[in-house]
Structure formats: C-alpha cells, structure tokens
Design a protein around this motif. Structure first.
Motif, PDB file in Angstrom:
ATOM      1  N   GLY A 541       0.735  -1.207  -0.047  1.00 36.46           N
ATOM      2  CA  GLY A 541      -0.020   0.082   0.082  1.00 36.46           C
ATOM      3  C   GLY A 541       1.002   1.502   0.128  1.00 36.46           C
ATOM      4  N   ASN A 542       1.963   1.125   0.662  1.00 37.60           N
ATOM      5  CA  ASN A 542       2.818   2.397   0.892  1.00 37.60           C
ATOM      6  C   ASN A 542       3.567   2.557  -0.333  1.00 37.60           C
ATOM      7  N   ALA A 543       3.757   1.551  -1.112  1.00 38.38           N
ATOM      8  CA  ALA A 543       4.699   1.567  -2.408  1.00 38.38           C
ATOM      9  C   ALA A 543       3.807   2.098  -3.390  1.00 38.38           C
ATOM     10  N   LYS A 545       1.159   3.899  -2.732  1.00 40.04           N
ATOM     11  CA  LYS A 545       0.750   5.516  -2.381  1.00 40.04           C
ATOM     12  C   LYS A 545       1.874   6.386  -2.702  1.00 40.04           C
ATOM     13  N   TYR A 546       3.098   5.834  -2.361  1.00 38.71           N
ATOM     14  CA  TYR A 546       4.187   7.021  -2.534  1.00 38.71           C
ATOM     15  C   TYR A 546       4.964   7.092  -3.931  1.00 38.71           C
ATOM     16  N   THR A 547       4.580   5.955  -4.926  1.00 41.41           N
ATOM     17  CA  THR A 547       5.251   5.976  -6.274  1.00 41.41           C
ATOM     18  C   THR A 547       4.328   6.704  -7.068  1.00 41.41           C
ATOM     19  N   LYS A 569      10.173  -3.044  -3.750  1.00 44.99           N
ATOM     20  CA  LYS A 569      11.006  -1.710  -4.100  1.00 44.99           C
ATOM     21  C   LYS A 569      10.211  -0.972  -4.696  1.00 44.99           C
ATOM     22  N   ASP A 570      10.284   0.377  -4.900  1.00 46.86           N
ATOM     23  CA  ASP A 570       9.333   1.179  -5.732  1.00 46.86           C
ATOM     24  C   ASP A 570      10.283   2.301  -6.162  1.00 46.86           C
ATOM     25  N   THR A 571       9.805   3.367  -7.211  1.00 49.13           N
ATOM     26  CA  THR A 571      10.353   4.353  -7.657  1.00 49.13           C
ATOM     27  C   THR A 571       9.903   5.514  -6.995  1.00 49.13           C
ATOM     28  N   PHE A 588       5.231   8.353  13.166  1.00 48.04           N
ATOM     29  CA  PHE A 588       6.497   8.932  12.321  1.00 48.04           C
ATOM     30  C   PHE A 588       5.984   9.018  10.891  1.00 48.04           C
ATOM     31  N   ARG A 589       6.130  10.323  10.247  1.00 42.57           N
ATOM     32  CA  ARG A 589       6.061  10.288   8.942  1.00 42.57           C
ATOM     33  C   ARG A 589       7.344  11.013   8.233  1.00 42.57           C
ATOM     34  N   GLY A 590       7.698  10.638   7.388  1.00 44.42           N
ATOM     35  CA  GLY A 590       8.934  11.187   6.758  1.00 44.42           C
ATOM     36  C   GLY A 590       8.839  12.603   6.447  1.00 44.42           C
ATOM     37  N   SER A 591      10.023  13.489   6.397  1.00 44.94           N
ATOM     38  CA  SER A 591       9.991  14.635   5.934  1.00 44.94           C
ATOM     39  C   SER A 591       9.822  15.091   4.713  1.00 44.94           C
ATOM     40  N   ASN A 592       9.859  13.963   3.702  1.00 45.43           N
ATOM     41  CA  ASN A 592       9.569  14.381   2.376  1.00 45.43           C
ATOM     42  C   ASN A 592       8.316  13.784   1.899  1.00 45.43           C
ATOM     43  N   VAL A 593       7.358  13.640   3.173  1.00 49.41           N
ATOM     44  CA  VAL A 593       5.952  13.325   2.391  1.00 49.41           C
ATOM     45  C   VAL A 593       5.259  14.587   2.101  1.00 49.41           C
ATOM     46  N   PRO A 594       4.751  14.620   1.080  1.00 46.60           N
ATOM     47  CA  PRO A 594       3.943  15.815   0.336  1.00 46.60           C
ATOM     48  C   PRO A 594       2.667  16.239   1.260  1.00 46.60           C
ATOM     49  N   GLY A 603       1.340   2.648   9.792  1.00 45.37           N
ATOM     50  CA  GLY A 603       1.487   1.576   9.134  1.00 45.37           C
ATOM     51  C   GLY A 603       2.777   0.571   9.357  1.00 45.37           C
ATOM     52  N   LEU A 604       4.058   1.261   9.276  1.00 43.89           N
ATOM     53  CA  LEU A 604       5.220   0.516   9.390  1.00 43.89           C
ATOM     54  C   LEU A 604       5.532   0.166  10.823  1.00 43.89           C
ATOM     55  N   ALA A 605       4.904   0.757  11.894  1.00 42.55           N
ATOM     56  CA  ALA A 605       4.956   0.435  13.298  1.00 42.55           C
ATOM     57  C   ALA A 605       4.248  -1.094  13.287  1.00 42.55           C
ATOM     58  N   GLY A 629      13.717   6.111  -4.938  1.00 45.86           N
ATOM     59  CA  GLY A 629      12.738   4.728  -4.351  1.00 45.86           C
ATOM     60  C   GLY A 629      13.194   4.336  -3.073  1.00 45.86           C
ATOM     61  N   SER A 630      12.346   3.590  -2.575  1.00 43.33           N
ATOM     62  CA  SER A 630      12.599   2.740  -1.413  1.00 43.33           C
ATOM     63  C   SER A 630      12.766   1.355  -1.557  1.00 43.33           C
ATOM     64  N   THR A 631      13.400   0.579  -0.725  1.00 39.46           N
ATOM     65  CA  THR A 631      13.357  -1.029  -0.698  1.00 39.46           C
ATOM     66  C   THR A 631      13.217  -1.465   0.526  1.00 39.46           C
TER      67      THR A 631
HETATM   68  P1  ADP Z   1       2.109   6.656   6.586  1.00 39.96           P
HETATM   69  O1  ADP Z   1       0.760   6.376   6.929  1.00 39.96           O
HETATM   70  O2  ADP Z   1       2.711   8.021   6.619  1.00 39.96           O
HETATM   71  O3  ADP Z   1       2.375   5.873   5.244  1.00 39.96           O
HETATM   72  P2  ADP Z   1       3.753   4.570   7.546  1.00 39.96           P
HETATM   73  O4  ADP Z   1       4.171   4.072   8.985  1.00 39.96           O
HETATM   74  O5  ADP Z   1       3.123   3.308   6.594  1.00 39.96           O
HETATM   75  O6  ADP Z   1       2.796   5.810   7.480  1.00 39.96           O
HETATM   76  O7  ADP Z   1       4.958   5.128   7.046  1.00 39.96           O
HETATM   77  C1  ADP Z   1       5.859   5.870   7.670  1.00 39.96           C
HETATM   78  C2  ADP Z   1       6.538   7.068   6.834  1.00 39.96           C
HETATM   79  O8  ADP Z   1       7.502   6.169   6.069  1.00 39.96           O
HETATM   80  C3  ADP Z   1       5.684   7.335   5.886  1.00 39.96           C
HETATM   81  O9  ADP Z   1       5.213   8.827   6.400  1.00 39.96           O
HETATM   82  C4  ADP Z   1       6.719   7.829   4.916  1.00 39.96           C
HETATM   83  O10 ADP Z   1       7.447   9.096   5.107  1.00 39.96           O
HETATM   84  C5  ADP Z   1       7.664   6.724   4.681  1.00 39.96           C
HETATM   85  N1  ADP Z   1       7.403   5.602   3.779  1.00 39.96           N
HETATM   86  C6  ADP Z   1       6.949   4.579   3.820  1.00 39.96           C
HETATM   87  N2  ADP Z   1       6.868   3.704   2.946  1.00 39.96           N
HETATM   88  C7  ADP Z   1       7.539   4.468   1.763  1.00 39.96           C
HETATM   89  C8  ADP Z   1       7.665   4.105   0.643  1.00 39.96           C
HETATM   90  N3  ADP Z   1       7.165   3.025  -0.087  1.00 39.96           N
HETATM   91  N4  ADP Z   1       8.182   5.223  -0.028  1.00 39.96           N
HETATM   92  C9  ADP Z   1       8.576   6.332   0.628  1.00 39.96           C
HETATM   93  N5  ADP Z   1       8.342   6.623   1.706  1.00 39.96           N
HETATM   94  C10 ADP Z   1       7.952   5.591   2.492  1.00 39.96           C
END
Ligand code: ADP
Length: 655
Positions: A541-543, A545-547, A569-571, A588-594, A603-605, A629-631
């Motif tokens: 789902g994250n892949a 969402k963020y790709t 892995k995604d781009t 925690f949410r990444g600093s680069n999330v738009p 989700g990741l926790a 991208g992330s792996t």
């Molecule tokens: P969120 O609901 O923000 O996606 P997650 O716990 O799933 O929460 O992910 C935490 C953070 O990890 C995200 O906010 C994002 O910054 C980063 N992240 C997770 N998966 C990806 C991905 N596939 N590509 C880029 N960033 C990701």
C-alpha cells in the motif's frame, strides 16, 4: 635356682657315651640320650635342649644331613659334631651346614666337656645378642607403627572433621608426640603478611599462649615462611626464637596452601637436650602437609557453604515457583513459592517422582509432551482462578527445571483489555458508521450544491481516516501486548495474490508497472494469516501510495537458509537517510511526504510488530539510493508443513 642347661646326646651306645653323660651331669648339666633320628625327633617334641652333641653316624641317619635339617628348623641351636676320626672333608661339611664345633678321637672326657662348656657360653652370648637386637628392632618397628597409626588417625580426623581449630590442634599435638618434643605450635600469617600469630599450640606456657606473635621479616620462623624452607636447630646452649622464648632444639617447617606459604609448624625443646633427627623433621613436614590439607578442606567447605547459603536464600526467596528435577524426573529441589502454588509440604517431596507428588493435569501435560517447542511455555490453571505460566528448561547432563510465574493479574488485564478493546471499537466505530451513513443519506435526500458535495466528501474522507486510525491503534495494541497468538501454516505467496488483487485498481489508475517475482512452491511460514496479509497490505500500500504515476514497483519472494525473503522496491521519493532510524516509530512520517498525503504514521509500526511477533526481521535496504525509491526487506522463518496438516485459507483484508 636356675634350671641346668639340658644337653641332648645323640650318639650310638658306647662306653664313651656313658662317660660323657656322667661327666656332664657332674658338671651340673642335665642330659638326655637318644641313639637315632627317630629318638631325636621324639625328644625335640618333649623338650628344648640348650645344645645337641650329634654323632657322625647314627643307625638311621648321617650326622651331617641331620645337623643340616636341625639347623634349618632351629637356626640358633648349637650342635657339636662327634666324629669318628679327623677328616678335612668332614670338617668342611660340618662348617658348611653350620655346626659350632667338632670333636674326634682320641678323646678325653674332660676336653669334650670343656668344648661343650665354651660352646654353650658362646651360644648364650649369641642368644643374648639376638634377643637384644630383636628387642631393639621390635621397639623401632613399634615406634614406626605407632607413628603410622597416629598419622592414619590424624588423616581420618582431617577427613571427618569440619572443625579446623580442633584439627590443627591435633596436628600440633601429633607433631609433639611423634618427635618426642616438649612443645609445638602452628603459626599463621596475618592479613598483612607481616606478622605470624599463634593458631594452635601444645604444651606452651600460658604467657606465651596469650601474646605469641612473630615478625616475618626478622625471626627464624619468619625465615621459614619467607623462604619456604625447613629449619632444624640443635643448639648447644638455648637460643631465643621469640622474645622470652628460648629453645635448645627446634624443627620448623613451612605450611603451604596452593603453593603459597601461609604459616609454619614448629616443635621444640626448651629444657631437654634432645637433638632432633632428619626423620623427626620429615614427620613434621608430613604433618604440615596434613595441616595444609585441613585448611584447604576448610576453605573449600566454607566456600561451598557460602555458595549454598547464598543459593538457598535466593532459591527460597524467589517469587516464582521452581522445581528442579533429576534425569528421571525425581524432585531434587523445590522452593517455597512452588510449594505454595500446589499447597504441598517441601519436606515430603524430595527424591520422589514429580508426577506422583504434583498431580495437577496441566503440569502432567507439560512434562509428558515431547515436542521441544510445546515443552517450553505452558499455562497451569487452578480452579480458584489462579493462572501460572510454566516454563520447562532442560539442564544438559543433569535433569531439568520448571519455573512457574503467577500471571493471574496478566490474565485479568487481558480480560479487561479485551473488554476495553471491544467497548472502544464498538463505541468509536458506531458513531463513525452513523456519521458515514448520514452523509450518504444527505447526498440522496436533497440535490446538493457543489460546495455541499465537497463538504460531504471531506466529512467522509475524515471519517474514513479516523476509522483507519482507530483500527490501526487497536491492532497495534493487540499485537504489542502479545495477544495475537493465532498460528497457522500460511502460504505467503497466496497471501500476496490477495493483496495484489486489492490494490489492482489503484495500480491501474496510476499506471504503475508492477513486477512480481515469486514461486507457488515457496515453503510455508507459521503465522497469523490475517496479520501477514496486513503486513503485505501496508508495505505494498505504501509503495503504491508513494510511487508517482507511471512508476515501477518490484515485489520478490525467495527462500534462503530456511527463511523467506520478501523484497518490495518502488520508484517513489525514497526515505531520507536522516528519517530512516525513525521510520518504524509510531506516528512518524517522513520529512519528504508531500502535504495532504493521507496516512497516520502507524502503518510501518504495525508491520514491524507483526514481523517481530513472527520471529522475523525488517529493514530498509540502505544500499539503495534514498532519493530514488525505497526498498523494504522482510525475512521470516519457514515452517515445515510436516508439523501442521491444515494450511489456512488466505484471509480477507485486515483494514
Ligand atoms: P504513513 O501512513 O505515513 O504511510 P507509515 O508508517 O506506513 O505511515 O510510513 C511511515 C513513513 O515512512 C511515511 O510517512 C513515509 O515517510 C515513509 N514511507 C513508508 N513507505 C514508503 C515508501 N514506499 N516510499 C517512501 N516513503 C515511505
């Protein structure tokens, strides 16, 4: 009056014999006469002659062989050979067999009596010497035997006694007794190693007993300790070895413990002028070794006793119940907590088979199961509501230990939490469902303006977000608390297919190129299918969402070293290096999330908790460029299907 010596005359009947007999009697000897060997044997059974006069030839035997035979049986018996003539050959024979004298014709009776008298005198002197020697040797042997007896007694005392003071005191007494000394003392080094103090003494003057101590650096005993060598003094005039303590003779030997001198054993004579021999010194050295053995025994005993007391204190004060078993499951140790758990008396349990003593069926199940995994953790439930978590630990080469921890309160918390989760999920979700329902009704009841439509859409999106958040929080709580215990055999590849079906519309919408590399023959994993589905849903789902549109996603599953490796892995935008350590933290949410990107940071926790509760690991592959991208890599242990014949069906979505 002393009995006259008896002379046995073993001669043929002759006038000479009669004359000899008379002459001997008149010289105050008593006599007996026999003529042959048979007579001689009879006579020797009846009395013990002081001397035998033996004819060269008898009716039934020769004199020489008879003398030889007699001397074999009675080596100190003087025999005088009565020959018929002078013959060198006969003399040689007679000397060879050991007769004391030799007479031959022409004979004067007086001469024969003279020879007999002097031979007897010599025989008496020899007898006296032999007796004295025997007495002396016997006394010396008796002394050695007595020394050995003392040593053996002392050895037994050392082995059998744990009272070091009394053993050391016995060692000193034995040293005095065996050497014939006047007094003895055992001195030990104090903690500073500079002074020697009196540990045990024998026959010491009272004033010495109370104040005796010596300096290691400037005393004879100190020299013995310092240089670890034995000193023997045999002085002409008294020599002071300590203030006010002068000796005429002294033996002082070092006492060594683990090759280190720790003191000295000494015996001395202050009054008597009796020098000590090397043998005396040897005895004292042996006794010093005895003392060292006794001290080592005492040290080891003390050590084991301290350890035993420590262990017993720890064992009996343990809050958890503990039972230690031998290899045949007989009870070796049981602590108070374990006795209290089963309401048993510890005194009556030792050495008995545990299954006879503790008849609780849950404990029986724990001990009679065979699978290692099944043996490890086990619940023991009591009718009064108490619950214990029992753990079985094999102790290689010894037996096993069962520990029991009271988890009654955890069980109660579990129940409360379940109730809470149930209530919260119901109470939170019901109004949300109602809001959702009313927004749908709103749309249907009246035609809405565009602005109103937008408002309704926003309400629905917010309610959706809150519902997801509530569900995520509830899931995380359950997994982290360890309540997620369902385990089945799961085919991860099948779970993946369901996840991909779910995301197919979004993938198609964004025109993402999906690359899947897996095999339907991948081994199974042991886990909760709903959670494993949730894990893949969140990662994929994250892949998605963020790709960005037209991007790529690669999903690979392979087996390596009894582990399944999942790589996603995604781009997308990737995860900045600074964010990576926190990416699995809650919220925690990444600093680069738009801005405006949906998500809660849970989700990741959740994924991490699921992976760890399945004995797996997860990480971001940092070898990949973070800006491109992330792996994510997940590793899970495989499970042999032989252990479980019912693989589960792939689950429905968890979210
Ligand atoms: P969120 O609901 O923000 O996606 P997650 O716990 O799933 O929460 O992910 C935490 C953070 O990890 C995200 O906010 C994002 O910054 C980063 N992240 C997770 N998966 C990806 C991905 N596939 N590509 C880029 N960033 C990701």
């Amino acid at each position: 009056m002393a009995k006259p010596d008896l002379i046995l005359l073993v001669l043929d009947e002759s006038q000479t014999l009669q004359l000899l007999d008379r002459a001997l009697r008149s010289a105050n000897y008593s006599t007996a006469i026999v003529h042959d060997k048979a007579g001689l044997d009879r006579a020797l059974q009846e009395f013990s002659p002081a001397m035998i006069v033996l004819g060269e030839k008898l009716a039934d035997a020769g004199g020489i062989p008879l003398a030889e035979d007699l001397l074999e049986r009675f080596p100190t018996l003087p025999i005088l050979l009565f020959a018929e003539r002078d013959s060198l050959q006969l003399v040689k024979e007679a000397l060879r067999v050991g007769v004391i004298g030799y007479v031959y014709p022409p004979l004067k009776i007086g001469d024969i009596v003279g020879v007999i008298q002097s031979s007897l005198k010599r025989a008496h002197r020899t007898g006296d010497w032999v007796r004295r020697e025997v007495k002396r040797t016997t006394a010396s042997l008796e002394k050695r035997v007595s020394e050995l007896e003392t040593m053996v007694k002392l050895g037994r005392n050392i082995i059998g006694s744990l009272d070091l003071d009394s053993v050391l005191s016995n060692v000193v007494s034995a040293a005095v007794e065996l050497t014939g000394a006047e007094a003895g003392m055992l001195l030990m080094l104090d903690d500073s190693g500079e002074q020697l103090y009196l540990q045990a003494g024998h026959n010491l003057p009272k004033d010495v007993l109370n104040s005796f101590h010596l300096s290691v650096s400037d005393s004879i005993v100190g020299e013995v300790v310092r240089e670890s060598k034995r000193i023997v003094l045999n002085e002409a005039s008294p020599r002071e070895i300590a203030k006010g303590y002068a000796v005429r003779s002294l033996i002082c030997v070092p006492l060594r413990l683990q090759d280190r001198p720790v003191g000295a054993l000494c015996v001395d004579n202050r009054q008597q002028q009796q020098p000590f021999s090397d043998h005396n010194a040897l005895l004292v050295s042996v006794l010093a070794d005895y003392a060292a053995i006794a001290m080592e025994n005492a040290r080891l005993y003390q050590l084991s006793e301290t350890e035993r007391v420590k262990f017993e204190a720890a064992f009996s004060s343990m809050e958890n119940g503990m039972v230690v078993l031998d290899g045949k499951q007989n009870i070796l140790l049981v602590n108070q907590a374990a006795c209290a758990i089963f309401h048993l008396d510890s005194d009556k349990m030792q050495g008995k088979p545990v299954l006879d003593v503790i008849t609780h069926p849950d404990l029986h199940n724990l001990l009679t199961r065979t699978s290692d995994e099944a043996l490890k953790y086990h619940e023991i439930n009591f009718d009064d509501g108490r619950v214990f978590n029992a753990q079985y630990n094999p102790i290689p080469g010894f037996g096993s230990a069962i520990t029991m921890q009271d988890i009654t309160y955890l069980k109660e918390l579990d129940r409360l939490k379940n109730d809470f989760v149930h209530t919260v999920s119901h109470d939170l979700r019901s109004p949300l469902t109602a809001v959702m329902g009313y927004t749908e009704l709103l749309e249907r009841s009246e035609p809405l303006t565009d602005t109103q439509h937008e408002f309704v859409r926003r309400i629905q999106s917010s309610v959706g977000n809150i519902t997801t958040l509530v569900n995520d929080l509830l899931d995380l709580g359950r997994i982290e608390a360890g309540y997620d215990t369902l385990r089945e055999t799961v085919q991860l590849e099948a779970v993946l297919r369901y996840t991909l079906d779910t995301f197919e519309p979004q993938i198609a919408d964004k025109e993402i190129n999906l690359h899947v590399e897996t095999s339907p023959t991948l081994p199974s994993v042991r886990g909760n299918p709903i959670r494993l589905r949730q894990m893949l849903d969140n990662l994929i789902g994250n892949a998605v969402k963020y790709t960005p549109p037209n991007g790529d996603i690669w999903i690979a599953m392979r087996v390596e070293d009894q582990q399944i490796i999942v790589q996603i892995k995604d781009t997308g935008p990737g995860i900045p290096t600074a964010d990576q350590p926190f990416i699995f933290d809650k919220f925690f949410r990444g600093s680069n999330v738009p801005q405006g990107t949906p998500g809660s940071g849970l989700g990741l926790a959740i994924v991490k908790s699921i992976v760890e509760s399945h004995q797996g690991r997860i990480w971001i592959d940092s070898g990949v460029d973070p800006d491109h991208g992330s792996t994510f890599v997940v590793v899970l242990p495989t499970y042999s299907p032989d252990h479980d014949t019912k693989p589960s069906q792939p689950p429905s979505p968890a979210k």
